[in-house]
Design an enzyme around this catalytic site. Structure first.
Site, mmCIF file in Angstrom:
data_model
loop_
_atom_site.group_PDB
_atom_site.id
_atom_site.type_symbol
_atom_site.label_atom_id
_atom_site.label_comp_id
_atom_site.label_asym_id
_atom_site.label_seq_id
_atom_site.Cartn_x
_atom_site.Cartn_y
_atom_site.Cartn_z
ATOM 1 N N THR A 146 0.881 -1.176 0.000
ATOM 2 C CA THR A 146 0.000 0.000 0.000
ATOM 3 C C THR A 146 0.914 1.220 0.000
ATOM 4 O O THR A 146 1.384 1.634 -1.053
ATOM 5 C CB THR A 146 -0.952 0.006 1.217
ATOM 6 O OG1 THR A 146 -0.190 -0.141 2.416
ATOM 7 C CG2 THR A 146 -1.965 -1.103 1.099
ATOM 8 N N LYS A 168 3.379 -6.965 4.096
ATOM 9 C CA LYS A 168 3.139 -5.568 3.730
ATOM 10 C C LYS A 168 2.760 -4.829 5.005
ATOM 11 O O LYS A 168 2.150 -5.401 5.912
ATOM 12 C CB LYS A 168 2.034 -5.458 2.681
ATOM 13 C CG LYS A 168 0.638 -5.252 3.250
ATOM 14 C CD LYS A 168 0.282 -3.787 3.393
ATOM 15 C CE LYS A 168 -0.825 -3.590 4.447
ATOM 16 N NZ LYS A 168 -1.068 -2.177 4.731
ATOM 17 N N THR A 179 -0.043 -3.550 11.980
ATOM 18 C CA THR A 179 -0.958 -3.506 10.842
ATOM 19 C C THR A 179 -0.335 -3.981 9.582
ATOM 20 O O THR A 179 0.441 -3.283 8.965
ATOM 21 C CB THR A 179 -1.384 -2.107 10.533
ATOM 22 O OG1 THR A 179 -2.040 -1.663 11.653
ATOM 23 C CG2 THR A 179 -2.296 -2.079 9.335
#
Lengths: 383, 383
Positions: A146, A168, A179
């Site tokens: 991202t 990621k 996260t």
């Protein structure tokens, strides 16, 4: 190498059109067997994204044939429609791969609160299946990025077997998993119970102890898939060590790529009464915005370390606390120690040792500094 | 008007030379009676500055004749020498004012971990005593500023009696009191028990509920001094309301002047099962760096509100959560609600309503956005 370093796995990464940029945004990882054992750990956030709710169910059987991952949308806070979309994604993958949807895990990452464009996701799954390859690991790792500036992979090979993985994550990195999405694969011949134990043992001291910005995601997922293709059944301790090594390496890569960061900060709490105390104190220091700003400014502001420790419920006496920054004991017995001017703050890594003088437990938490770039990355557009 | 609005008080603010800038840095507030009742609340940080440890002892008697306050140094984490310095400051004030050191409270604010230059503090106390005046309240308020851009004062007058006060605080604003020094004075004829109750009732719902940056100070102190000079003994409820009004006003001034902030954010939690739940959820939202960045960027990113709520232990069901931002219900039943484009984010105040749909308790927490200016102010120099 990534998720295809271990034998018995194929992968693909493609651009399905979920990202406006046109960058790759959909990955597929397939376990070609002979075994299809799997374990997973998920965010402890009580607001869980649809793919987390789905994959938690899938993992209950301990069998996973494939994982579909997408960037470009978290499918979180999307209600019943969001869950149906995840289900449809798993059904599509099952159909094109000739397996059951109940063996397809799904992971999503991106903006919260937006439905995925299923007219792009479903054809994307089909296209990815057409490109599955034993060399597809790197493409898969790229497709799940991202705000990551680099893709993250890691591989460890032991006597005849391998553990590899991809990750990621760049922001919203915090506890109860940072996260992130992580898929680990191994060709070791290990059953679900072994995978589950090794994965939990590893994440507890790796991903669970990186805390870039104190914000816990709705989508965190770490999966470990075993194909058994090596035909080797390692000793548990050897296997657990390999899984932990890959998790630690990927965790370090997450911290080094954290949004806007200019410092990687290792907060080591020593001589705590319990490991829980050590983790609590480490996290509290790691989340102190004032300290994170000071370290960004290369100011060894140990007063902010002490003021953070003071907000915890850990066992300690204020006048017995010691703090060292980059090897200089700037705080001794709760007061002024060695000259702070002696602390060399020029390098990217900062090492804080907080000595609670209350026992012999220890824990290390990794975090980042707080920078204007972090503010910019997280205020200039929705993510 | 500040602390000298109420009858029976004098004050002064001078430059004692503690600040390199030469700005005022030492204040004195004196209760001239006839009563000298007082109450205080202090930081819940377990690492307490020397002046906090001293003043907690002083307040035990319920009698305070004078308060010495200095900016330019927190006298925190300064060990036995720091405590001796606070003691010497109180002794000096007692000597020049003709009272006992046990009735002199001391407050300090500034950098942690540095001893105060007592060769400047002690003459400063003497100089301030020479300038005591019934009109000195504003000067005192100016002398306690650190990174504050404005001095903060507030006055409420009721039937024949007054409550006034001053506050300093701009960063390290968080729970268990926001990082600050506050002196309130009243000429109401109230005893220590009444003062204590009114002060605790007020701070619990005012200063305790502003949380600019989640960082709790080592020096927070709020004092309420009563002279009885009005000769009026108000009803408890009237008195408590006046104290709460002044605290609320000063708290709002702190939030509006928070370091680097461009938004004042009101987080209102409604329909919580308990007030504790409401406060916990409010604080967790208020401390979410990603949300604070988004609001800085005028992005009504409600997904970050939900992901913050999800990390709490409050009673709620994810699919019953509602969030409104500036009056637009952007999240309905845990999913997408009204169009986020409808949210007008142009103004400094942002109002978030988080509806837990779990009861009828409510709480409001005030915070600020996270900005590059905050990072700059807290990284460019030690504070």
């Amino acid at each position: 190498m990534s998720v295809t370093a271990a034998k018995g796995f194929t992968a693909a990464g493609i651009a399905a059109g979920l990202k406006e940029s046109g960058n790759p945004d959909l990955a597929l990882v397939v376990n070609t067997g002979p075994r299809r054992a799997a374990a997973g750990v998920f965010t402890s956030n009580r607001v869980k994204a649809a793919p987390v709710l789905w994959s938690e169910q899938v993992l209950k059987s301990g069998q996973v044939s494939a994982v579909v991952l997408n960037s470009g949308g978290a499918n979180a806070c999307t209600g019943p429609q969001g869950f149906q979309d995840t289900h449809a994604t798993a059904e599509k993958a099952a159909e094109v791969l000739g397996t059951g949807a109940g063996e397809v895990a799904v992971c999503s990452t991106g903006l919260i609160g937006v439905l995925l464009p299923m007219d792009k996701v479903l054809p994307g799954v089909e296209a990815a299946a057409g490109q599955l390859s034993e060399h597809g690991g790197e493409k898969a790792a790229i497709a799940i990025k991202t705000t990551d500036t680099v893709h993250k992979t890691s591989v460890v090979t032991r006597g005849g077997w391998t553990v590899g993985g991809m990750a990621k994550g760049a922001g919203m990195l915090a506890p109860g998993l940072a996260t992130m999405l992580v898929v680990l694969t191994t060709d070791a011949d290990a059953d679900t119970a072994v995978l589950d134990r090794a994965l939990r043992d590893a994440t507890r001291v790796t991903f669970d102890r990186i805390d870039s910005d104190g914000c816990m995601s709705t989508n965190d997922t770490v999966l470990l898939l075993a194909s058994g293709a090596s035909g080797v059944t390692p000793e548990y301790d050897d296997f657990a060590e390999a899984v932990r090594t890959v998790c630690d390496d990927l965790g370090q890569q997450l911290i080094r790529d954290a949004e806007g960061a200019s410092k990687d900060i290792k907060v080591e709490v020593v001589n705590a009464a319990t490991e829980e105390d050590a983790v609590q104190v480490g996290r509290t220091i790691a989340r102190n915005n004032l300290l994170k700003c000071a370290l960004h400014g290369e100011d060894p502001n140990w007063g902010r370390v002490l003021s953070a420790i003071g907000t915890t419920s850990a066992v300690f006496e204020p006048d017995r606390l010691n703090v060292a920054i980059n090897g200089v004991r700037v705080c001794k017995n709760g007061g002024v120690g060695e000259d702070r001017e002696l602390v060399d703050m020029r390098y990217r890594e900062v090492h804080i040792v907080a000595d609670l003088a209350a026992g012999d437990a220890t824990a290390t938490i990794w975090t980042n500094d707080l920078t204007a770039d972090y503010v910019h990355e997280n205020s200039a557009y929705s993510s």
